[in-house]
Write a protein that holds these residues in place. Structure first.
Motif, mmCIF file in Angstrom:
data_model
loop_
_atom_site.group_PDB
_atom_site.id
_atom_site.type_symbol
_atom_site.label_atom_id
_atom_site.label_comp_id
_atom_site.label_asym_id
_atom_site.label_seq_id
_atom_site.Cartn_x
_atom_site.Cartn_y
_atom_site.Cartn_z
ATOM 1 N N MET A 1 48.258 41.147 35.562
ATOM 2 C CA MET A 1 48.294 39.727 35.893
ATOM 3 C C MET A 1 47.726 38.957 34.728
ATOM 4 S SD MET A 1 46.457 38.054 39.184
ATOM 5 C CE MET A 1 46.238 36.318 39.331
ATOM 6 N N SER A 2 48.498 38.130 34.099
ATOM 7 C CA SER A 2 47.986 37.293 33.020
ATOM 8 C C SER A 2 48.414 35.873 33.279
ATOM 9 C CB SER A 2 48.506 37.764 31.670
ATOM 10 O OG SER A 2 49.900 37.632 31.637
ATOM 11 N N GLY A 3 47.521 34.935 32.984
ATOM 12 C CA GLY A 3 47.799 33.551 33.290
ATOM 13 C C GLY A 3 47.677 33.304 34.784
ATOM 14 N N ILE A 4 47.778 32.040 35.158
ATOM 15 C CA ILE A 4 47.698 31.669 36.555
ATOM 16 C C ILE A 4 49.103 31.654 37.107
ATOM 17 C CG2 ILE A 4 46.993 29.878 38.175
ATOM 18 C CD1 ILE A 4 44.981 28.936 36.130
ATOM 19 N N THR A 5 49.308 32.293 38.247
ATOM 20 C CA THR A 5 50.628 32.309 38.853
ATOM 21 C C THR A 5 50.533 31.728 40.245
ATOM 22 O OG1 THR A 5 50.388 34.439 39.940
ATOM 23 C CG2 THR A 5 51.107 34.475 37.642
ATOM 24 N N ASP A 6 51.680 31.511 40.851
ATOM 25 C CA ASP A 6 51.706 31.032 42.222
ATOM 26 C C ASP A 6 51.854 32.183 43.190
ATOM 27 O OD1 ASP A 6 51.344 28.325 41.713
ATOM 28 O OD2 ASP A 6 53.424 28.103 41.129
ATOM 29 N N ARG A 7 51.739 33.419 42.710
ATOM 30 C CA ARG A 7 51.793 34.580 43.594
ATOM 31 C C ARG A 7 50.438 34.786 44.252
ATOM 32 N NH1 ARG A 7 52.492 38.657 39.839
ATOM 33 N NH2 ARG A 7 52.666 37.192 38.168
ATOM 34 N N PRO A 8 50.420 35.350 45.452
ATOM 35 C CA PRO A 8 49.141 35.610 46.111
ATOM 36 C C PRO A 8 48.266 36.549 45.289
ATOM 37 C CG PRO A 8 50.965 35.864 47.651
ATOM 38 C CD PRO A 8 51.565 35.701 46.284
ATOM 39 N N ALA A 9 46.970 36.386 45.451
ATOM 40 C CA ALA A 9 46.022 37.252 44.751
ATOM 41 C C ALA A 9 45.994 38.610 45.421
ATOM 42 C CB ALA A 9 44.626 36.639 44.795
ATOM 43 N N PRO A 10 46.230 39.668 44.669
ATOM 44 C CA PRO A 10 46.085 40.993 45.265
ATOM 45 C C PRO A 10 44.612 41.266 45.525
ATOM 46 C CG PRO A 10 46.547 41.153 42.922
ATOM 47 C CD PRO A 10 46.615 39.695 43.274
ATOM 48 N N GLY A 11 44.321 42.263 46.330
ATOM 49 C CA GLY A 11 42.933 42.583 46.644
ATOM 50 C C GLY A 11 42.116 42.845 45.400
ATOM 51 N N GLY A 12 42.687 43.521 44.418
ATOM 52 C CA GLY A 12 42.002 43.785 43.171
ATOM 53 C C GLY A 12 42.921 43.439 42.014
ATOM 54 N N ALA A 13 42.775 42.256 41.458
ATOM 55 C CA ALA A 13 43.619 41.813 40.356
ATOM 56 C C ALA A 13 42.958 42.188 39.030
ATOM 57 C CB ALA A 13 43.821 40.301 40.435
ATOM 58 N N ARG A 14 43.773 42.277 37.968
ATOM 59 C CA ARG A 14 43.249 42.497 36.625
ATOM 60 C C ARG A 14 43.712 41.349 35.747
ATOM 61 N NH1 ARG A 14 40.578 46.644 36.244
ATOM 62 N NH2 ARG A 14 40.343 47.508 34.217
ATOM 63 N N VAL A 15 42.761 40.730 35.059
ATOM 64 C CA VAL A 15 43.064 39.649 34.131
ATOM 65 C C VAL A 15 42.298 39.940 32.853
ATOM 66 C CG1 VAL A 15 42.928 37.173 33.704
ATOM 67 C CG2 VAL A 15 43.361 37.989 36.014
ATOM 68 N N ASN A 16 43.015 40.032 31.750
ATOM 69 C CA ASN A 16 42.383 40.284 30.451
ATOM 70 C C ASN A 16 41.435 41.487 30.491
ATOM 71 O OD1 ASN A 16 43.710 37.982 29.496
ATOM 72 N ND2 ASN A 16 41.999 36.660 30.046
ATOM 73 N N GLY A 17 41.845 42.555 31.190
ATOM 74 C CA GLY A 17 41.041 43.767 31.249
ATOM 75 C C GLY A 17 39.868 43.707 32.203
ATOM 76 N N VAL A 18 39.730 42.591 32.931
ATOM 77 C CA VAL A 18 38.638 42.437 33.884
ATOM 78 C C VAL A 18 39.203 42.640 35.283
ATOM 79 C CG1 VAL A 18 36.933 40.819 34.817
ATOM 80 C CG2 VAL A 18 37.428 40.831 32.368
ATOM 81 N N GLU A 19 38.553 43.491 36.072
ATOM 82 C CA GLU A 19 38.974 43.704 37.463
ATOM 83 C C GLU A 19 38.304 42.656 38.335
ATOM 84 O OE1 GLU A 19 38.390 46.643 41.264
ATOM 85 O OE2 GLU A 19 37.551 47.261 39.341
ATOM 86 N N LEU A 20 39.108 41.962 39.149
ATOM 87 C CA LEU A 20 38.599 40.919 40.041
ATOM 88 C C LEU A 20 38.887 41.299 41.474
ATOM 89 C CD1 LEU A 20 40.197 38.822 37.535
ATOM 90 C CD2 LEU A 20 37.989 38.012 38.303
ATOM 91 N N ARG A 21 37.877 41.140 42.330
ATOM 92 C CA ARG A 21 38.100 41.459 43.740
ATOM 93 C C ARG A 21 37.093 40.728 44.607
ATOM 94 N NH1 ARG A 21 34.278 45.682 44.913
ATOM 95 N NH2 ARG A 21 33.674 46.797 43.035
ATOM 96 N N GLU A 22 37.492 40.576 45.869
ATOM 97 C CA GLU A 22 36.591 39.989 46.843
ATOM 98 C C GLU A 22 35.467 40.974 47.142
ATOM 99 O OE1 GLU A 22 40.179 38.211 49.336
ATOM 100 O OE2 GLU A 22 38.213 37.695 50.190
ATOM 101 N N LEU A 23 34.317 40.432 47.483
ATOM 102 C CA LEU A 23 33.135 41.243 47.754
ATOM 103 C C LEU A 23 32.681 41.035 49.188
ATOM 104 C CD1 LEU A 23 31.173 40.447 44.471
ATOM 105 C CD2 LEU A 23 32.815 42.295 44.878
ATOM 106 N N HIS A 24 32.245 42.139 49.830
ATOM 107 C CA HIS A 24 31.847 42.053 51.229
ATOM 108 C C HIS A 24 30.552 42.797 51.543
ATOM 109 C CE1 HIS A 24 35.745 40.281 52.188
ATOM 110 N NE2 HIS A 24 36.283 41.214 51.426
ATOM 111 N N SER A 25 30.294 43.894 50.864
ATOM 112 C CA SER A 25 29.154 44.730 51.245
ATOM 113 C C SER A 25 27.842 44.127 50.749
ATOM 114 C CB SER A 25 29.310 46.146 50.685
ATOM 115 O OG SER A 25 29.023 46.170 49.297
#
Length: 197
Positions: free
Chosen positions: A1-25
């Motif tokens: 995933m690069s740049g901002i898109t209009d697609r839904p955010a996956p649970g764990g996206a990768r942007v510029n080598g950085v893993e992004l995800r929601e946190l709960h614990s």
């Protein structure tokens, strides 16, 4: 995933080598608390947000996310749904390693998360006297400054804000506005300055 898109955010996206995800614990949220503590060095009792509040926000369906590089938390963002209901996310606090694109990656993830939920805009406040923040918000993201908020947080007790006024600017990021879409493609917004200014 690069740049901002209009697609839904996956649970764990990768942007510029950085893993992004929601946190709960609780363990993840304690990591966020420590990261924010390392960034702001607040006085005891003056943290920008507590573990318990992040847990409640996450459980209630609000935005709590982290950015990981090599398995290490290097950025995080916490936001909550705001008025008018069903249209706005307010990004309360975001902290990240400076100068490596992690803050931008978090905003990409946050935007995709909001669009997936049918939200139209994201708001946040920033110190208008900190040039890099104004540049990031208005140029790199294409947000608009919409309201000046004098002494918004009152007296603050942390290493960054102690001794300064807590005046803030409200930024509004309209998620599908052409300037935001252009900024998302790596075309920063360049405000037009009249020739006689």
């Amino acid at each position: 995933m690069s740049g901002i898109t209009d697609r839904p955010a996956p649970g764990g996206a990768r942007v510029n080598g950085v893993e992004l995800r929601e946190l709960h614990s609780i363990e993840e949220l304690e990591e966020v608390f420590r990261l924010f503590d390392d960034i702001w060095h607040p006085d005891p009792g003056s943290a920008p947000i507590t573990v318990e509040l992040m847990r409640a926000l996450s459980h209630a369906g609000n935005y709590v996310a982290g950015a990981y590089e090599g398995g290490r938390l290097v950025g995080a963002s916490v936001g909550f749904l705001a008025a008018p209901a069903g249209r706005v996310l307010h990004s309360h606090v975001t902290g990240a390693a400076v100068g490596r694109g992690i803050g931008f990656a978090l905003k990409l993830h946050q935007r995709a998360w909001a669009l997936e939920r049918g939200l139209e805009r994201i708001t946040w406040t920033y110190d208008p006297l900190v040039r890099r923040n104004a540049h990031f918000n208005l140029v790199k993201l294409g947000a608009r400054p919409e309201e000046y908020l004098p002494s918004f947080y009152g007296v603050m007790a942390d290493a960054i804000n102690t001794g300064d006024e807590s005046d803030r600017m409200l930024a509004v990021w309209r998620l599908t506005e052409p300037r935001v879409l252009a900024a998302a493609r790596g075309e920063p917004h360049r405000p037009q300055i009249p020739p006689d200014a």
